[in-house]
Motif scaffolding. Structure first.
Motif: not given
Ligand SMILES: Cc1cc2nc3c(=O)[nH]c(=O)nc-3n(C[C@H](O)[C@H](O)[C@H](O)COP(=O)(O)OP(=O)(O)OC[C@H]3O[C@@H](n4cnc5c(N)ncnc54)[C@H](O)[C@@H]3O)c2cc1C
Length: 526
Positions: A44, A70, A78, A165, A167, A192, A326, A366-367
């Motif tokens: 992302g 993305g 967004c 894939g 991780g 994310g 994870l 996002t920022h």
């Protein structure tokens, strides 16, 4: 439980173009390098910025993405939401054209080309026919147009090894993806967050939309239930009401956008209700159940009981960090329901592993993910000392009017025992806002008491998200209200509202004593 299937199917040419960029079906993962300076999990905004920035500085970098490059922002956040908002604003502009002396011709009865089922499907409001299918197609087209920027191919061209894939940490310096093992000197968790299912009775019995599925709608809901009047809930509620859906927005607390300055949120609430959103705030006893016609929603709002059937339901409350699967336990990375635990340098409890973005931040923007990634590059690769707490992060909700904020709220200042002077300039005092028909709103700046030092600001205006940048710059550059008041802005612009808060501050410097002195001086010099 996490659904590990990716949310966008390539069922039309635009989605095919998108998926070809962000998850190419013919993608072959590269042969891993013997060892990477940095392995980043999640592509992302946080992961992409980390990977591209680090590779640009000469690091050997691997980037792992299990779904779509993305992440949320491009695919289900967004980008699609703002495309829909733009269409809804166009719908509102047409609806309100009469205010500008522009009269719409009466809409002809739906022609033969519009079948009765289409007529039922599409929203028709005040002479405006909304072709919802076309609105969503435009969104998909624009999203696909933007996608090359985040594509697997572009990242590879920029020197990043891209692995598609899931991780998972398998050892102190190893991550496994799609049967391959990557060795790292440092690793970054940028996985994310996702929509979380709140504990609402009956929610598990009904089918509902989240941000992962709403952008795949092809038919406008007639009755649309939305749970949660935070940014996503408000943006979608107003947009769908403007398209013609009957929107019921259920919020547990009072009003909308509970985090925001309440005067500001009140203006947005009034605007949303004018657009037709039915707000069931202070909502209690919300219960959901299956109904032959859709989903039954029962709730109580301000002492009144509601028993409604909606054909679609959007759940827009709560986010859960993507921490499962994870292997974090194996590498001593602590986490809780809020996400991965990091210190101010964005280092996890394992000194070789950093985290950035929604997986570890209360600022889920996002920022913010972008600037946290920059901190991680400095700290992970160059033993930097950059701190997340030094970031000045503004945010905006893109309703009409927009609401944007940076720094302290007045309530925060109170809690922290900081005394402030507050300067509020109504948009009705700004010529351009009058000419634009956008007089609802204000710019409100909190300065440290007796000084011009800006501690926080809220803007409610047509384009508040653009205006907040100037106040953020002022805070970052330590420019006070005096400098803002002395900065020439073009006339007529809505940004003059910000300059005028400087004027408000300057007026407070005209004490009775100073005024008296000036009057004497002027009298002598007549
Ligand atoms: C509807 C909506 C509207 C929004 N609008 C705005 C807005 O207008 N402005 C704004 O600033 N923010 C907005 N946001 C928030 C913004 O989208 C997020 O803050 C941003 O996407 C966070 O980026 P990220 O990189 O931290 O996480 P993400 O974008 O979620 O990316 C994380 C990536 O990691 C991947 N991943 C997870 N686990 C693994 C694994 N084990 N292995 C490999 N990959 C993995 C995921 O598939 C995902 O692609 C919006 C969000 C939503 C939902």
């Amino acid at each position: 439980m996490r659904d590990r299937s990716h949310p966008i199917q390539p069922w039309d040419q635009h989605n095919q173009r998108l998926v070809a960029q962000v998850r190419p079906s013919d993608w072959k993962n590269p042969t891993p390098a013997p060892r990477y300076n940095l392995v980043v999990i999640g592509a992302g905004t946080a992961g992409l910025v980390t990977a591209v920035g680090a590779a640009g500085l000469g690091a050997k970098v691997a980037l792992i993405e299990e779904h779509l490059m993305g992440g949320d922002c491009l695919n289900v956040g967004c980008v699609p939401s703002k495309a829909i908002i733009r269409a809804a604003r166009a719908a509102a502009a047409v609806r309100d054209a009469g205010e500008f002396g522009l009269n719409l011709l009466p809409l002809a009865r739906p022609s033969a080309s519009l079948s009765s089922s289409d007529g039922e499907r599409d929203g028709v409001r005040g002479g405006l026919q909304v072709d919802f299918g076309a609105v969503m197609e435009r969104m998909r087209r624009l999203r696909a147009d933007i996608s090359p920027h985040d594509s697997a191919r572009r990242l590879t061209e920029l020197g990043v090894d891209v692995f598609l894939g899931a991780g998972r940490f398998t050892g102190p310096d190893t991550i496994e993806v799609a049967g391959q093992t990557l060795r790292f000197a440092k690793a970054v968790i940028a996985t994310g967050a996702r929509a979380a299912a709140p504990p609402i009775p009956g929610l598990d019995q009904v089918s509902y939309l989240t941000n992962e599925t709403i952008f795949s709608l092809t038919e406008l809901p007639r009755q649309f239930g939305i749970i949660g009047a935070g940014p996503i809930g408000c943006e979608m509620a107003q947009s769908f009401a403007r398209f013609g859906s009957e929107v019921y927005l259920v919020e547990a607390t009072h009003g909308v956008l509970p985090r925001e300055d309440q005067d500001a949120a009140g203006i947005v609430k009034t605007a949303m209700e004018r657009d037709g959103v039915r707000l069931l705030c202070c909502g209690k006893h919300l219960k959901l159940a299956k109904d032959p016609d859709g989903i039954r929603m029962q709730a109580e709002s301000h002492g009144k009981g509601y028993n409604l059937v909606v054909d679609q339901l959007l759940v827009a409350v709560g986010r859960a960090p993507n921490v499962e699967g994870l292997g974090l336990e194996a590498v001593g990375v602590e986490f809780d329901q809020k996400g991965v635990t990091v210190d101010d340098r964005l280092q996890t409890t394992n000194p070789r592993i950093y985290a950035c973005g929604d997986v570890c931040s209360p600022y889920q923007f996002t920022h913010a993910a972008d600037f946290m990634a920059r901190i991680v590059i400095q700290n992970a690769l160059f033993k930097g000392r950059a701190k997340a707490s030094s970031l000045i992060i503004p945010w905006a909700t893109y309703t009409s009017p927009e609401i944007a904020h940076v720094g302290l709220y007045e309530k925060d200042a109170k809690v922290q025992g900081i005394e402030v002077d507050t300067f509020t300039l109504e948009m009705s005092q700004v010529d351009r806002a009058i000419l634009d028909g956008e007089t609802e709103g204000f710019v409100r700046v909190h300065a440290r008491k007796g000084t011009d030092k800006i501690l926080g600001a809220t803007v409610v205006a047509g384009h508040a998200g653009d205006l907040i940048g100037e106040l953020t710059l002022a805070m970052k550059g330590r420019l006070g209200l005096k400098t803002i008041g002395a900065t020439i802005h073009p006339y007529p612009t809505q940004a003059e509202a910000i300059r005028k808060t400087g004027d408000l501050y300057n007026r407070t410097r005209l004490t009775p004593f100073v005024k008296k002195l000036m009057a004497r001086w002027l009298a002598w010099n007549r």
